[in-house]
Motif scaffolding. Structure first.
Motif, PDB file in Angstrom:
ATOM      1  N   ARG A  27     -16.298  40.331 -13.409  1.00 20.43           N
ATOM      2  CA  ARG A  27     -15.520  40.711 -12.229  1.00 20.43           C
ATOM      3  C   ARG A  27     -15.603  39.626 -11.161  1.00 20.43           C
ATOM      4  O   ARG A  27     -14.591  39.229 -10.579  1.00 20.43           O
ATOM      5  CB  ARG A  27     -16.017  42.061 -11.689  1.00 20.43           C
ATOM      6  CG  ARG A  27     -15.318  42.500 -10.416  1.00 20.43           C
ATOM      7  CD  ARG A  27     -15.799  43.854  -9.947  1.00 20.43           C
ATOM      8  NE  ARG A  27     -15.189  44.942 -10.711  1.00 20.43           N
ATOM      9  CZ  ARG A  27     -13.994  45.438 -10.474  1.00 20.43           C
ATOM     10  NH1 ARG A  27     -13.241  44.932  -9.504  1.00 20.43           N
ATOM     11  NH2 ARG A  27     -13.532  46.434 -11.184  1.00 20.43           N
TER      12      ARG A  27
ATOM     13  N   PRO B 257     -14.076  44.224 -15.373  1.00 21.89           N
ATOM     14  CA  PRO B 257     -12.872  43.756 -16.066  1.00 21.89           C
ATOM     15  C   PRO B 257     -12.818  42.237 -16.148  1.00 21.89           C
ATOM     16  O   PRO B 257     -13.463  41.519 -15.389  1.00 21.89           O
ATOM     17  CB  PRO B 257     -11.741  44.306 -15.193  1.00 21.89           C
ATOM     18  CG  PRO B 257     -12.344  44.403 -13.823  1.00 21.89           C
ATOM     19  CD  PRO B 257     -13.783  44.776 -14.034  1.00 21.89           C
ATOM     20  N   ASP B 258     -12.026  41.766 -17.072  1.00 22.56           N
ATOM     21  CA  ASP B 258     -11.851  40.336 -17.327  1.00 22.56           C
ATOM     22  C   ASP B 258     -10.496  39.920 -16.759  1.00 22.56           C
ATOM     23  O   ASP B 258      -9.450  40.360 -17.237  1.00 22.56           O
ATOM     24  CB  ASP B 258     -11.907  40.078 -18.835  1.00 22.56           C
ATOM     25  CG  ASP B 258     -11.961  38.597 -19.185  1.00 22.56           C
ATOM     26  OD1 ASP B 258     -11.569  37.779 -18.339  1.00 22.56           O
ATOM     27  OD2 ASP B 258     -12.398  38.273 -20.309  1.00 22.56           O
TER      28      ASP B 258
ATOM     29  N   TYR C 210     -12.084  38.183 -11.518  1.00 26.91           N
ATOM     30  CA  TYR C 210     -11.193  39.298 -11.168  1.00 26.91           C
ATOM     31  C   TYR C 210     -11.044  39.517  -9.662  1.00 26.91           C
ATOM     32  O   TYR C 210      -9.945  39.731  -9.158  1.00 26.91           O
ATOM     33  CB  TYR C 210     -11.698  40.580 -11.825  1.00 26.91           C
ATOM     34  CG  TYR C 210     -10.627  41.602 -12.112  1.00 26.91           C
ATOM     35  CD1 TYR C 210      -9.876  41.515 -13.287  1.00 26.91           C
ATOM     36  CD2 TYR C 210     -10.352  42.637 -11.239  1.00 26.91           C
ATOM     37  CE1 TYR C 210      -8.890  42.447 -13.576  1.00 26.91           C
ATOM     38  CE2 TYR C 210      -9.367  43.579 -11.518  1.00 26.91           C
ATOM     39  CZ  TYR C 210      -8.632  43.475 -12.682  1.00 26.91           C
ATOM     40  OH  TYR C 210      -7.654  44.386 -12.964  1.00 26.91           O
TER      41      TYR C 210
ATOM     42  N   ARG D  13     -15.590  48.278 -19.599  1.00 28.57           N
ATOM     43  CA  ARG D  13     -14.691  47.167 -19.899  1.00 28.57           C
ATOM     44  C   ARG D  13     -13.503  47.101 -18.934  1.00 28.57           C
ATOM     45  O   ARG D  13     -13.082  46.010 -18.530  1.00 28.57           O
ATOM     46  CB  ARG D  13     -14.162  47.307 -21.331  1.00 28.57           C
ATOM     47  CG  ARG D  13     -15.206  46.990 -22.380  1.00 28.57           C
ATOM     48  CD  ARG D  13     -15.231  45.479 -22.694  1.00 28.57           C
ATOM     49  NE  ARG D  13     -16.361  45.128 -23.525  1.00 28.57           N
ATOM     50  CZ  ARG D  13     -16.405  45.264 -24.831  1.00 28.57           C
ATOM     51  NH1 ARG D  13     -15.376  45.807 -25.457  1.00 28.57           N
ATOM     52  NH2 ARG D  13     -17.478  44.881 -25.506  1.00 28.57           N
ATOM     53  N   PHE D  14     -12.959  48.244 -18.563  1.00 30.18           N
ATOM     54  CA  PHE D  14     -11.694  48.234 -17.835  1.00 30.18           C
ATOM     55  C   PHE D  14     -11.843  48.526 -16.338  1.00 30.18           C
ATOM     56  O   PHE D  14     -10.939  48.212 -15.561  1.00 30.18           O
ATOM     57  CB  PHE D  14     -10.714  49.233 -18.459  1.00 30.18           C
ATOM     58  CG  PHE D  14     -10.363  48.890 -19.877  1.00 30.18           C
ATOM     59  CD1 PHE D  14      -9.566  47.794 -20.158  1.00 30.18           C
ATOM     60  CD2 PHE D  14     -10.846  49.647 -20.929  1.00 30.18           C
ATOM     61  CE1 PHE D  14      -9.251  47.467 -21.464  1.00 30.18           C
ATOM     62  CE2 PHE D  14     -10.539  49.327 -22.243  1.00 30.18           C
ATOM     63  CZ  PHE D  14      -9.733  48.229 -22.517  1.00 30.18           C
ATOM     64  N   ALA D  15     -12.962  49.118 -15.912  1.00 28.17           N
ATOM     65  CA  ALA D  15     -13.124  49.457 -14.499  1.00 28.17           C
ATOM     66  C   ALA D  15     -14.329  48.790 -13.864  1.00 28.17           C
ATOM     67  O   ALA D  15     -14.243  48.233 -12.770  1.00 28.17           O
ATOM     68  CB  ALA D  15     -13.237  50.984 -14.328  1.00 28.17           C
TER      69      ALA D  15
ATOM     70  N   PRO E 208     -15.480  52.156 -22.494  1.00 30.32           N
ATOM     71  CA  PRO E 208     -14.149  51.891 -21.909  1.00 30.32           C
ATOM     72  C   PRO E 208     -14.201  51.754 -20.388  1.00 30.32           C
ATOM     73  O   PRO E 208     -13.519  50.897 -19.817  1.00 30.32           O
ATOM     74  CB  PRO E 208     -13.329  53.115 -22.336  1.00 30.32           C
ATOM     75  CG  PRO E 208     -14.026  53.634 -23.550  1.00 30.32           C
ATOM     76  CD  PRO E 208     -15.483  53.379 -23.307  1.00 30.32           C
TER      77      PRO E 208
END
Length: 518
Positions: A394, A505-506, A398, A500-502, A497
């Motif tokens: 992040r 994140p990449d 990000y 990875r997504f919250a 999940p």
């Protein structure tokens, strides 16, 4: 030592659109360890601002009622008073996610409103990726008639609750919500840099680039309407920048940043910027003796990989990491999601370095865990970096981040040789506090092996005291071995999940993500 051996060149920054110089020499940089130290200096500096002076700040969270000293003033009152005396006040505040998710949308809005009433201007800025944040935390003060007093404060300390703690680590009386393990007044470890000299103008350029971005502050039409009614979208031109402040010391400064790659890119970073990641990659390739890292998260195997490769390449390299004992989220899903990345990171570092890697957390003298919010890295007592960035995807790809790397023109005369004064002094200051070591004994820690062993002995003694029922005098020091995070297969499956997504994140463009490059 050549500066370009440790600092990024303009080409290596990877962003030709920025107006930033590669680095600036002739600065004086002072570490302000602890929020109380920073807030006290900020208070005196704000109170000295007068007509036509300039106050620029960027913040992830801002609480207008946070006191800069026990008897005030508050953050909002200090900035308002400066504006009423004729100072030009401009702020970039992340609009934030919802308060019910333990964020700060209401507080950030209220700080902006207080500044607006006094004649200043603050933008509530969401010009970043979905779910991302503006994580930069810096304050710049420029003086119309006395540029020698110009200063930039850059680091990881927000102008908000929980940050005003000191070396005693009893916590800020104005606390932000945290897991119960940290108690009603969470102890807080943090650091900011005070920079005087030509680099102040470079820090101001970071602010100007964001302020002058023509994109709307938010994509939400209802928020845009609200901002228009409240005049929060009115971004007047900044005063023409004056010349850089004169030389103030013997530190060379490089400002490093992260900006995500957006579909409609920033004018100053059309493909994003990942100079924080690039700087770490360059410096870690040179690491030979000791990596000292304090970090809030320590997540992501992609980000940990260059640290692991350095340990594998150099058999004499050691690494000390100081992290919080518990995550800052304690929900049934949020806490495991926070631990996934750290578990993988610690496992990879241990495989690479074995007993040359040590991970610790901190507690105060009452046995309450200290939340480590500091973001600092010292490599070989030469290169030191302090900023808003954490060691995770992040922060490296990000969110927006700003960090300051420092090289000293003066070598440190204490053995072993090859060290620079600023980096070594910063490491010794931080380590000595964690060991409860008096100032006349700091030099014992100059040798990396001796420092590594001193941490191990102190943490072992304190851990044995806890296991023995805390009988007898408490051993000196605040270090405890950090337990390896453990997750069941079900916890990992459910939380992955979200991680990875919250959580982490990449934000790299697809080709870089597939190749593992930054």
């Amino acid at each position: 030592m050549r500066i370009e051996d440790w600092f990024l060149t303009a080409e290596e920054r990877g962003n030709q659109a920025t107006r930033l110089e590669p680095w600036s020499a002739g600065n004086d940089v002072r570490p302000l360890v602890h929020g109380a130290t920073y807030f006290a200096e900020l208070k005196s500096r704000l109170e000295a601002l007068g007509k036509d002076d300039l106050l620029l700040f960027a913040d992830w969270r801002g609480d207008p009622d946070e006191r800069l000293a026990p008897d005030g003033p508050t953050v909002g009152a200090a900035m308002t008073a400066a504006a009423e005396r004729g100072a030009v006040v401009r702020g970039l505040i992340w609009r934030s996610h919802l308060d019910r998710l333990r964020f700060s949308s209401a507080e950030n809005r209220h700080l902006g409103e207080e500044i607006e009433v006094s004649g200043g201007q603050a933008q509530l800025d969401t010009r970043t990726k979905p779910g991302g944040s503006h994580h930069q935390k810096f304050v710049i003060l420029r003086h119309d008639r006395d540029p020698e007093r110009d200063v930039a404060f850059v680091g990881g300390i927000d102008l908000c609750h929980s940050r005003r703690d000191d070396a005693g680590h009893t916590g800020d009386p104005q606390s932000a919500p945290m897991p119960a393990a940290y108690g009603p007044r969470p102890p807080w470890h943090d650091i900011q840099l005070s920079i005087s000299g030509p680099a102040v103008a470079q820090a101001a350029e970071v602010f100007c680039e964001r302020w002058q971005d023509p994109a709307p502050e938010t994509r939400d039409p209802l928020r845009r309407l609200h901002d228009h009614v409240e005049r929060l979208d009115d971004a007047p031109a900044l005063p023409a920048p004056g010349p850089p402040p004169p030389r103030a010391g013997h530190h060379t400064v490089q400002l490093l940043r992260t900006y995500p790659a957006l579909r409609r890119g920033y004018p100053f970073a059309p493909h994003g910027e990942r100079s924080i990641a690039h700087a770490y990659l360059k410096v870690l390739a040179r690491a030979r003796s000791l990596i000292y890292l304090e970090d809030q998260y320590l997540w992501s195997t992609d980000v940990i990989e260059p640290f692991a490769r350095a340990l594998e390449r150099q058999p004499g390299l050691r690494m000390i990491v100081v992290v919080p004992r518990h995550p800052d989220q304690d929900g049934w899903l949020a806490a495991p999601a926070s631990l996934i990345g750290r578990a993988d990171a610690v496992r990879r570092l241990s495989a690479a370095g074995g007993d040359r890697v040590a991970v610790y957390d901190l507690e105060n003298h009452a046995g309450v865990p200290i939340y480590v919010h500091a973001k600092v890295c010292v490599v070989d007592d030469v290169w030191a970096e302090v900023g808003s960035d954490n060691v995770n995807l992040r922060s490296w790809t990000y969110d927006s981040e700003l960090s300051c790397a420092v090289l000293d023109e003066h070598e440190d005369p204490r053995p072993p040789g090859g060290a620079l004064r600023f980096a070594r002094d910063l490491r010794l200051t931080l380590m000595a506090e964690h060991l409860d070591l008096p100032s006349d004994e700091h030099d014992r820690l100059c040798d990396p092996v001796a420092a590594f062993e001193a941490f191990a002995r102190a943490a072992s003694r304190l851990e044995d005291w806890h296991r023995g029922g805390r009988t007898g005098p408490r051993p000196p020091g605040r270090l405890r071995p950090h337990p390896a995070p453990t997750l069941s297969r079900l916890q990992r499956l459910l939380a992955l999940p979200m991680y990875r997504f919250a959580i982490d994140p990449d934000g790299r463009p697809q080709p870089l993500r597939h190749s593992g490059r930054f």
